[in-house]
Design a protein around this motif. Structure first.
Motif, PDB file in Angstrom:
ATOM      1  N   MET A   1      -6.083   4.125  -6.526  1.00  0.00           N
ATOM      2  CA  MET A   1      -7.185   3.195  -6.478  1.00  0.00           C
ATOM      3  C   MET A   1      -6.600   1.789  -6.557  1.00  0.00           C
ATOM      4  SD  MET A   1     -10.140   2.464  -9.367  1.00  0.00           S
ATOM      5  CE  MET A   1     -10.137   4.127  -9.859  1.00  0.00           C
ATOM      6  N   ARG A   2      -7.081   0.926  -5.729  1.00  0.00           N
ATOM      7  CA  ARG A   2      -6.682  -0.480  -5.745  1.00  0.00           C
ATOM      8  C   ARG A   2      -7.868  -1.303  -6.208  1.00  0.00           C
ATOM      9  NH1 ARG A   2      -1.450  -0.365  -5.518  1.00  0.00           N
ATOM     10  NH2 ARG A   2      -0.572   0.710  -3.750  1.00  0.00           N
ATOM     11  N   SER A   3      -7.607  -2.269  -7.085  1.00  0.00           N
ATOM     12  CA  SER A   3      -8.698  -3.094  -7.605  1.00  0.00           C
ATOM     13  C   SER A   3      -8.929  -4.333  -6.758  1.00  0.00           C
ATOM     14  CB  SER A   3      -8.420  -3.491  -9.056  1.00  0.00           C
ATOM     15  OG  SER A   3      -7.285  -4.327  -9.119  1.00  0.00           O
ATOM     16  N   GLY A   4      -8.070  -4.570  -5.771  1.00  0.00           N
ATOM     17  CA  GLY A   4      -8.261  -5.718  -4.898  1.00  0.00           C
ATOM     18  C   GLY A   4      -7.739  -6.996  -5.509  1.00  0.00           C
ATOM     19  N   THR A   5      -8.264  -8.102  -5.010  1.00  0.00           N
ATOM     20  CA  THR A   5      -7.834  -9.409  -5.493  1.00  0.00           C
ATOM     21  C   THR A   5      -9.062 -10.186  -5.947  1.00  0.00           C
ATOM     22  OG1 THR A   5      -8.037 -10.364  -3.287  1.00  0.00           O
ATOM     23  CG2 THR A   5      -5.876  -9.489  -3.894  1.00  0.00           C
ATOM     24  N   GLY A   6      -8.808 -11.303  -6.606  1.00  0.00           N
ATOM     25  CA  GLY A   6      -9.914 -12.164  -6.999  1.00  0.00           C
ATOM     26  C   GLY A   6     -10.180 -12.135  -8.485  1.00  0.00           C
ATOM     27  N   ASP A   7     -11.442 -12.347  -8.822  1.00  0.00           N
ATOM     28  CA  ASP A   7     -11.919 -12.469 -10.182  1.00  0.00           C
ATOM     29  C   ASP A   7     -11.546 -11.239 -11.024  1.00  0.00           C
ATOM     30  OD1 ASP A   7     -15.009 -11.896 -11.715  1.00  0.00           O
ATOM     31  OD2 ASP A   7     -13.642 -13.504 -12.334  1.00  0.00           O
ATOM     32  N   LEU A   8     -10.983 -11.468 -12.211  1.00  0.00           N
ATOM     33  CA  LEU A   8     -10.556 -10.372 -13.084  1.00  0.00           C
ATOM     34  C   LEU A   8     -11.710  -9.441 -13.438  1.00  0.00           C
ATOM     35  CD1 LEU A   8      -8.467  -8.925 -14.875  1.00  0.00           C
ATOM     36  CD2 LEU A   8      -9.097 -10.523 -16.696  1.00  0.00           C
ATOM     37  N   ALA A   9     -12.848 -10.009 -13.792  1.00  0.00           N
ATOM     38  CA  ALA A   9     -13.997  -9.187 -14.186  1.00  0.00           C
ATOM     39  C   ALA A   9     -14.424  -8.261 -13.048  1.00  0.00           C
ATOM     40  CB  ALA A   9     -15.157 -10.076 -14.618  1.00  0.00           C
ATOM     41  N   ALA A  10     -14.425  -8.767 -11.824  1.00  0.00           N
ATOM     42  CA  ALA A  10     -14.807  -7.941 -10.674  1.00  0.00           C
ATOM     43  C   ALA A  10     -13.782  -6.832 -10.442  1.00  0.00           C
ATOM     44  CB  ALA A  10     -14.947  -8.810  -9.428  1.00  0.00           C
ATOM     45  N   ARG A  11     -12.508  -7.147 -10.645  1.00  0.00           N
ATOM     46  CA  ARG A  11     -11.461  -6.134 -10.462  1.00  0.00           C
ATOM     47  C   ARG A  11     -11.559  -5.040 -11.523  1.00  0.00           C
ATOM     48  NH1 ARG A  11      -6.321  -9.511 -10.467  1.00  0.00           N
ATOM     49  NH2 ARG A  11      -5.318  -7.508 -10.191  1.00  0.00           N
ATOM     50  N   LEU A  12     -11.862  -5.434 -12.769  1.00  0.00           N
ATOM     51  CA  LEU A  12     -12.023  -4.442 -13.828  1.00  0.00           C
ATOM     52  C   LEU A  12     -13.259  -3.574 -13.573  1.00  0.00           C
ATOM     53  CD1 LEU A  12     -11.038  -6.527 -16.983  1.00  0.00           C
ATOM     54  CD2 LEU A  12      -9.657  -4.823 -15.760  1.00  0.00           C
ATOM     55  N   LYS A  13     -14.307  -4.170 -13.027  1.00  0.00           N
ATOM     56  CA  LYS A  13     -15.504  -3.410 -12.670  1.00  0.00           C
ATOM     57  C   LYS A  13     -15.178  -2.390 -11.581  1.00  0.00           C
ATOM     58  CE  LYS A  13     -20.360  -3.825 -11.247  1.00  0.00           C
ATOM     59  NZ  LYS A  13     -20.357  -2.489 -10.708  1.00  0.00           N
ATOM     60  N   THR A  14     -14.345  -2.771 -10.622  1.00  0.00           N
ATOM     61  CA  THR A  14     -13.916  -1.844  -9.572  1.00  0.00           C
ATOM     62  C   THR A  14     -13.202  -0.645 -10.185  1.00  0.00           C
ATOM     63  OG1 THR A  14     -13.715  -3.634  -7.961  1.00  0.00           O
ATOM     64  CG2 THR A  14     -12.489  -1.613  -7.495  1.00  0.00           C
ATOM     65  N   ILE A  15     -12.342  -0.905 -11.159  1.00  0.00           N
ATOM     66  CA  ILE A  15     -11.628   0.177 -11.841  1.00  0.00           C
ATOM     67  C   ILE A  15     -12.608   1.063 -12.593  1.00  0.00           C
ATOM     68  CG2 ILE A  15      -9.986   0.699 -13.695  1.00  0.00           C
ATOM     69  CD1 ILE A  15      -8.450  -1.863 -12.823  1.00  0.00           C
ATOM     70  N   LEU A  16     -13.511   0.454 -13.352  1.00  0.00           N
ATOM     71  CA  LEU A  16     -14.495   1.213 -14.130  1.00  0.00           C
ATOM     72  C   LEU A  16     -15.376   2.075 -13.222  1.00  0.00           C
ATOM     73  CD1 LEU A  16     -15.768   1.798 -16.910  1.00  0.00           C
ATOM     74  CD2 LEU A  16     -17.274  -0.150 -16.509  1.00  0.00           C
ATOM     75  N   ASP A  17     -15.885   1.484 -12.144  1.00  0.00           N
ATOM     76  CA  ASP A  17     -16.733   2.232 -11.211  1.00  0.00           C
ATOM     77  C   ASP A  17     -15.962   3.374 -10.544  1.00  0.00           C
ATOM     78  OD1 ASP A  17     -18.805   0.519 -11.843  1.00  0.00           O
ATOM     79  OD2 ASP A  17     -18.637  -0.669  -9.991  1.00  0.00           O
ATOM     80  N   GLY A  18     -14.727   3.083 -10.136  1.00  0.00           N
ATOM     81  CA  GLY A  18     -13.914   4.108  -9.472  1.00  0.00           C
ATOM     82  C   GLY A  18     -13.600   5.277 -10.392  1.00  0.00           C
TER      83      GLY A  18
END
Length: 140
Positions: free
Chosen positions: A1-18
């Protein structure tokens, strides 16, 4: 899973959702994680800690118990030597799981952590360890 780039909160949300999706799809009974080690780059250590904390939150929100192991414990359980190289871990994961090819380094680390957990941590399983210390994979 890749969290992408950009805002830390959005990347952590990507991890949590995934991870929530993976947990829902596969219904594990437990979660095993490798403990964070302090590496030479404090920013990398901090980012890893935040991602790891998010993984723990995903497990806890799903009501799953979380076990944590040091890199030395994982390597000891899988290779038999706490200071094994990544290639040795990959090779042993391949052999233990009868895989056709070597897993990628990150996948091998994750699978090795799962193998360590399945073996009862450092291979101690159900042996009562209260009152003992573990040193180099042995009770002392």
């Amino acid at each position: 899973m890749r969290s992408g780039t950009g805002d830390l909160a959005a990347r952590l949300k990507t991890i949590l959702d995934g991870l929530s999706e993976v947990i829902a799809a596969h219904a594990p009974g437990e979660v095993a994680l490798e403990k964070v080690f302090v590496n030479v780059n404090p920013q990398s250590t901090l980012a890893l800690g935040q991602a790891r904390g998010t993984a723990i939150c995903a497990a806890v929100l799903a009501g799953l118990p979380v076990a944590e192991y040091t890199a030395l414990q994982v390597k000891q359980a899988v290779v038999g030597k706490g200071h094994a190289k990544k290639e040795q871990v990959q090779h042993m994961v391949k052999r233990l799981l009868a895989l056709e090819g070597d897993p990628a380094p990150d996948a091998a680390d994750a699978l090795a952590c799962a193998i360590c957990h399945a073996h009862g941590g450092q291979g101690l399983g159900a042996i009562p360890t209260r009152g003992f210390r573990v040193k180099r994979g042995r009770l002392v």
